[in-house]
Design a protein around this motif. Structure first.
Motif, PDB file in Angstrom:
ATOM      1  N   LYS A 258       0.845  -1.194   0.000  1.00 16.96           N
ATOM      2  CA  LYS A 258       0.000   0.000   0.000  1.00 16.96           C
ATOM      3  C   LYS A 258       0.880   1.243   0.000  1.00 16.96           C
ATOM      4  O   LYS A 258       2.038   1.194   0.418  1.00 16.96           O
ATOM      5  CB  LYS A 258      -0.902  -0.002   1.231  1.00 16.96           C
ATOM      6  N   ALA A 259       0.319   2.349  -0.476  1.00 21.70           N
ATOM      7  CA  ALA A 259       1.049   3.614  -0.440  1.00 21.70           C
ATOM      8  C   ALA A 259       1.507   3.863   0.992  1.00 21.70           C
ATOM      9  O   ALA A 259       0.765   3.630   1.944  1.00 21.70           O
ATOM     10  CB  ALA A 259       0.157   4.750  -0.924  1.00 21.70           C
ATOM     11  N   GLY A 260       2.744   4.321   1.138  1.00 25.55           N
ATOM     12  CA  GLY A 260       3.293   4.569   2.465  1.00 25.55           C
ATOM     13  C   GLY A 260       3.987   3.363   3.074  1.00 25.55           C
ATOM     14  O   GLY A 260       4.590   3.468   4.139  1.00 25.55           O
ATOM     15  N   SER A 261       3.903   2.216   2.429  1.00 22.87           N
ATOM     16  CA  SER A 261       4.568   1.008   2.934  1.00 22.87           C
ATOM     17  C   SER A 261       6.073   1.117   2.745  1.00 22.87           C
ATOM     18  O   SER A 261       6.575   1.944   1.982  1.00 22.87           O
ATOM     19  CB  SER A 261       4.088  -0.235   2.169  1.00 22.87           C
ATOM     20  N   THR A 262       6.785   0.262   3.455  1.00 19.19           N
ATOM     21  CA  THR A 262       8.217   0.085   3.261  1.00 19.19           C
ATOM     22  C   THR A 262       8.414  -1.304   2.682  1.00 19.19           C
ATOM     23  O   THR A 262       7.755  -2.252   3.105  1.00 19.19           O
ATOM     24  CB  THR A 262       8.969   0.193   4.602  1.00 19.19           C
TER      25      THR A 262
ATOM     26  N   ILE B  45       5.378   3.295  -3.841  1.00 21.95           N
ATOM     27  CA  ILE B  45       6.021   3.643  -2.570  1.00 21.95           C
ATOM     28  C   ILE B  45       7.408   4.212  -2.831  1.00 21.95           C
ATOM     29  O   ILE B  45       8.029   3.945  -3.860  1.00 21.95           O
ATOM     30  CB  ILE B  45       6.125   2.433  -1.616  1.00 21.95           C
ATOM     31  N   SER B  46       7.892   4.999  -1.863  1.00 19.50           N
ATOM     32  CA  SER B  46       9.223   5.583  -2.029  1.00 19.50           C
ATOM     33  C   SER B  46      10.259   4.958  -1.091  1.00 19.50           C
ATOM     34  O   SER B  46      11.450   5.086  -1.312  1.00 19.50           O
ATOM     35  CB  SER B  46       9.161   7.100  -1.792  1.00 19.50           C
ATOM     36  N   ASP B  47       9.799   4.273  -0.052  1.00 17.79           N
ATOM     37  CA  ASP B  47      10.722   3.683   0.925  1.00 17.79           C
ATOM     38  C   ASP B  47      11.013   2.235   0.548  1.00 17.79           C
ATOM     39  O   ASP B  47      10.341   1.299   0.976  1.00 17.79           O
ATOM     40  CB  ASP B  47      10.107   3.758   2.319  1.00 17.79           C
ATOM     41  N   ILE B  48      12.043   2.063  -0.303  1.00 15.94           N
ATOM     42  CA  ILE B  48      12.425   0.732  -0.785  1.00 15.94           C
ATOM     43  C   ILE B  48      13.875   0.478  -0.382  1.00 15.94           C
ATOM     44  O   ILE B  48      14.754   1.256  -0.701  1.00 15.94           O
ATOM     45  CB  ILE B  48      12.288   0.634  -2.326  1.00 15.94           C
ATOM     46  N   ASN B  49      14.082  -0.595   0.351  1.00 18.65           N
ATOM     47  CA  ASN B  49      15.432  -0.993   0.746  1.00 18.65           C
ATOM     48  C   ASN B  49      15.893  -2.088  -0.219  1.00 18.65           C
ATOM     49  O   ASN B  49      15.312  -3.159  -0.261  1.00 18.65           O
ATOM     50  CB  ASN B  49      15.444  -1.525   2.182  1.00 18.65           C
ATOM     51  N   LEU B  50      16.944  -1.778  -0.977  1.00 18.62           N
ATOM     52  CA  LEU B  50      17.484  -2.762  -1.911  1.00 18.62           C
ATOM     53  C   LEU B  50      18.597  -3.514  -1.180  1.00 18.62           C
ATOM     54  O   LEU B  50      19.488  -2.917  -0.589  1.00 18.62           O
ATOM     55  CB  LEU B  50      18.047  -2.080  -3.157  1.00 18.62           C
ATOM     56  N   GLY B  51      18.526  -4.819  -1.212  1.00 18.67           N
ATOM     57  CA  GLY B  51      19.507  -5.637  -0.524  1.00 18.67           C
ATOM     58  C   GLY B  51      20.131  -6.651  -1.435  1.00 18.67           C
ATOM     59  O   GLY B  51      19.757  -6.774  -2.605  1.00 18.67           O
ATOM     60  N   VAL B  52      21.068  -7.380  -0.886  1.00 21.16           N
ATOM     61  CA  VAL B  52      21.741  -8.433  -1.620  1.00 21.16           C
ATOM     62  C   VAL B  52      21.501  -9.718  -0.852  1.00 21.16           C
ATOM     63  O   VAL B  52      21.686  -9.768   0.360  1.00 21.16           O
ATOM     64  CB  VAL B  52      23.250  -8.153  -1.765  1.00 21.16           C
ATOM     65  N   SER B  53      21.124 -10.739  -1.544  1.00 20.49           N
ATOM     66  CA  SER B  53      20.858 -12.026  -0.913  1.00 20.49           C
ATOM     67  C   SER B  53      22.156 -12.674  -0.469  1.00 20.49           C
ATOM     68  O   SER B  53      23.179 -12.581  -1.147  1.00 20.49           O
ATOM     69  CB  SER B  53      20.120 -12.939  -1.893  1.00 20.49           C
ATOM     70  N   ASN B  54      22.109 -13.335   0.676  1.00 24.47           N
ATOM     71  CA  ASN B  54      23.260 -14.099   1.149  1.00 24.47           C
ATOM     72  C   ASN B  54      23.253 -15.526   0.633  1.00 24.47           C
ATOM     73  O   ASN B  54      24.116 -16.315   0.947  1.00 24.47           O
ATOM     74  CB  ASN B  54      23.276 -14.135   2.686  1.00 24.47           C
ATOM     75  N   GLU B  55      22.233 -15.868  -0.162  1.00 23.78           N
ATOM     76  CA  GLU B  55      22.112 -17.215  -0.720  1.00 23.78           C
ATOM     77  C   GLU B  55      23.204 -17.449  -1.745  1.00 23.78           C
ATOM     78  O   GLU B  55      23.589 -16.529  -2.472  1.00 23.78           O
ATOM     79  CB  GLU B  55      20.738 -17.388  -1.400  1.00 23.78           C
ATOM     80  N   PRO B  56      23.736 -18.672  -1.818  1.00 27.60           N
ATOM     81  CA  PRO B  56      24.800 -18.949  -2.815  1.00 27.60           C
ATOM     82  C   PRO B  56      24.273 -18.918  -4.222  1.00 27.60           C
ATOM     83  O   PRO B  56      23.178 -19.049  -4.535  1.00 27.60           O
ATOM     84  CB  PRO B  56      25.278 -20.344  -2.443  1.00 27.60           C
TER      85      PRO B  56
END
Length: 123
Positions: free
Chosen positions: A89-93, A112-123
């Motif tokens: 929903k709008a306002g979500s992270t 939404i504007s609050d997006i955390n881009l991450g890197v998977s630790n999976e091989p």
């Protein structure tokens, strides 16, 4: 979507009680009348108080769904987006890991504007 209804189905040459299923991209009708109609192949639809009429280039059939006819029509004409299905929903992270689908990411950024881009630790 996953709706299913026992209903009467009418085609040009048959009428029978059957099971109709409303899936995310098609309508399926199970025995004794069998049909699978992709939404993209529907040329017109209408709902009355108790029936959904569906036309394609090759046939027209009627599903007597009772009071659910209008609901089925609305679900076919206004399918949920992938973000709606995920509950975004709008306002979500959101945290996104390993997504390479640019269309999905554009839709997510538009909502939404609050997006955390991450890197998977999976091989």
């Amino acid at each position: 979507m996953g709706y299913e209804e026992k209903c009467t189905v009418q085609t040009a040459d048959q009428e029978a009680d059957a099971l109709a299923l409303l899936e995310h991209d098609h309508i399926a009708v199970r025995r004794p009348i069998s049909r699978k109609v992709m939404f993209r192949d529907i040329t017109s639809m209408s709902a009355s108080a108790d029936a959904l009429t569906v036309s394609t280039l090759t046939e027209t059939f009627v599903l007597h769904l009772g009071a659910n006819s209008a609901k089925w029509l609305d679900r076919i004409q206004n399918p949920k987006s992938i973000l709606d299905k995920f509950g975004v929903k709008a306002g979500s992270t959101a945290a996104v890991i390993g997504v390479t689908d640019t269309e999905f990411m554009e839709q997510l950024r538009a909502r939404i504007s609050d997006i955390n881009l991450g890197v998977s630790n999976e091989p």
